[in-house]
Design a protein around this motif. Structure first.
Motif, short mmCIF file in Angstrom:
data_model
loop_
_atom_site.label_atom_id
_atom_site.label_comp_id
_atom_site.label_asym_id
_atom_site.label_seq_id
_atom_site.Cartn_x
_atom_site.Cartn_y
_atom_site.Cartn_z
N PHE A 1 0.82 -1.20 0.00
CA PHE A 1 0.00 0.00 0.00
C PHE A 1 0.86 1.26 0.00
O PHE A 1 0.63 2.20 -0.77
CB PHE A 1 -0.95 0.05 1.19
CG PHE A 1 -1.67 1.37 1.27
CD1 PHE A 1 -2.73 1.64 0.43
CD2 PHE A 1 -1.25 2.36 2.14
CE1 PHE A 1 -3.36 2.88 0.45
CE2 PHE A 1 -1.86 3.59 2.17
CZ PHE A 1 -2.93 3.86 1.32
N GLU A 2 1.85 1.30 0.87
CA GLU A 2 2.65 2.51 1.03
C GLU A 2 3.44 2.87 -0.22
O GLU A 2 3.67 4.05 -0.51
CB GLU A 2 3.61 2.35 2.22
CG GLU A 2 2.89 2.35 3.57
CD GLU A 2 3.81 2.07 4.74
OE1 GLU A 2 4.93 1.56 4.49
OE2 GLU A 2 3.42 2.34 5.88
N LYS A 3 3.83 1.85 -1.00
CA LYS A 3 4.65 2.11 -2.18
C LYS A 3 3.89 2.02 -3.49
O LYS A 3 4.32 2.60 -4.50
CB LYS A 3 5.85 1.17 -2.18
CG LYS A 3 6.78 1.42 -1.00
CD LYS A 3 8.01 0.53 -1.04
CE LYS A 3 8.93 0.82 0.15
NZ LYS A 3 10.11 -0.08 0.18
N HIS A 4 2.77 1.30 -3.49
CA HIS A 4 2.04 1.12 -4.75
C HIS A 4 0.54 1.39 -4.59
O HIS A 4 -0.21 1.22 -5.56
CB HIS A 4 2.28 -0.28 -5.30
CG HIS A 4 3.70 -0.50 -5.72
ND1 HIS A 4 4.18 -0.15 -6.95
CD2 HIS A 4 4.76 -1.01 -5.03
CE1 HIS A 4 5.48 -0.45 -7.03
NE2 HIS A 4 5.85 -0.96 -5.87
N TYR A 5 0.09 1.76 -3.40
CA TYR A 5 -1.26 2.26 -3.14
C TYR A 5 -2.37 1.23 -3.37
O TYR A 5 -3.53 1.59 -3.57
CB TYR A 5 -1.54 3.52 -3.96
CG TYR A 5 -0.38 4.50 -3.90
CD1 TYR A 5 0.04 5.02 -2.67
CD2 TYR A 5 0.30 4.89 -5.04
CE1 TYR A 5 1.11 5.91 -2.59
CE2 TYR A 5 1.37 5.77 -4.97
CZ TYR A 5 1.77 6.27 -3.74
OH TYR A 5 2.82 7.13 -3.67
#
Length: 319
Positions: free
Chosen positions: A266-270
């Motif tokens: 999530f944090e890097k690719h949402y």
């Protein structure tokens, strides 16, 4: 295309030497590489990735069923996976115990790894806060004619999920009104790119696609969760039946479903995690705070696809 990724440093998992897992994946190369390197670092198991579309992967897995060359597929719409589940093996990951029951196939033949929320994306320069559509049915109003874009459901799985959801809510009458107002584009990427760049005021798209612009600093992009119910469409992974590296494939699936990895994705690719216990960015609401449409059923969507797309095409041709 085969992407063989180098070994990373050993991590906290038990070291296994000279082993590998063959991954079929429709995800972006950067996401595949991030997860593969992380898994290799934890396990010392080499990941060889073959990147191909979900539909193409299902055809390949079927063609190879007597001699599987892949071990695991990640990730695709669970309706598509369910349609191909005879080619998958049952595995209940210990990491899956926190998932909602409908995010796991009843015989554990596929497991959801992330979930797409179908939303309305808007450009704040073109749509004021006072006039933004708060419900799907607001898109049927004459004032939005020519100002809405959506992808062609005959060419996009996410667009088909949107059409199915709108059909469940408002039937063919609602879809006819939407088609009369909307521009139908061939690619999902054209929807969020065009809306973000101010080419179109409104786009029907996936939450993560719109949020990437917000996370990147855009002040022009807004996300609307329709009050008549946003649609949640889970994506999943599945281990290929009779694969050559079943234990390594199980470890890879456990890794994908782990809290740490879903948070990193999530944090890097949402990609919104399937796990409800992962705390996501303050920029997005918790899934429990989003009003989701009751009755959105990816498996029913799969069963009705031919019928819905046939009727959709007839309406388009008669437009």
């Amino acid at each position: 295309m085969i992407l063989s990724l180098p070994m990373a440093l050993l991590g906290s998992y038990q070291t296994v030497s000279a082993k590998e897992v063959i991954l079929y994946s429709s995800n972006q190369p950067e996401l595949i590489e991030m997860v593969s390197r992380g898994f290799e670092g934890k396990t010392a198991i080499k990941v060889s990735a073959v990147r191909l579309g979900t539909g193409e992967a299902m055809k390949r897995i079927q063609a190879e069923k007597d001699n599987p060359l892949g071990d695991i597929f990640w990730s695709g719409d669970v309706a598509v996976l369910d349609n191909a589940k005879s080619n998958f093996m049952s595995y209940k990951s210990p990491e899956a115990k926190v998932l909602p029951r409908h995010y796991i196939e009843q015989d554990n033949l596929w497991t959801s790894t992330n979930v797409h929320i179908m939303i309305i994306m808007y450009n704040k320069k073109l749509v004021s806060e006072s006039e933004k559509p708060l419900e799907w049915k607001n898109l049927f109003l004459p004032k939005w004619k020519g100002k809405i874009v959506m992808a062609n459901p005959e060419k996009s799985g996410s667009a088909y999920a949107q059409v199915y959801g709108l059909h469940k809510l408002y039937g063919w009458d609602g879809l006819k009104k939407l088609i009369a107002n909307a521009k139908i584009l061939d690619s999902s990427s054209l929807i969020y790119k065009g809306t973000a760049e101010g080419e179109y005021p409104l786009g029907i798209t996936m939450e993560y696609a719109a949020y990437r612009y917000i996370a990147g600093g855009s002040k022009d992009v807004g996300i609307l969760y329709p009050q008549d119910g946003a649609f949640d469409a889970p994506e999943g992974a599945a281990i290929i039946k009779n694969c050559k590296h079943p234990e390594e494939a199980k470890m890879f699936l456990d890794y994908l479903l782990s809290k740490e990895v879903e948070k990193e994705i999530f944090e890097k690719h949402y990609r919104r995690p399937a796990r409800p216990d992962v705390v996501i960015s303050e920029g997005l609401p918790k899934i429990s705070d989003i009003k989701l449409m009751k009755g959105f059923d990816p498996l029913e969507a799969n069963r009705l696809e031919k019928e819905i797309l046939k009727q959709w095409k007839e309406i388009i041709l008669g437009k």
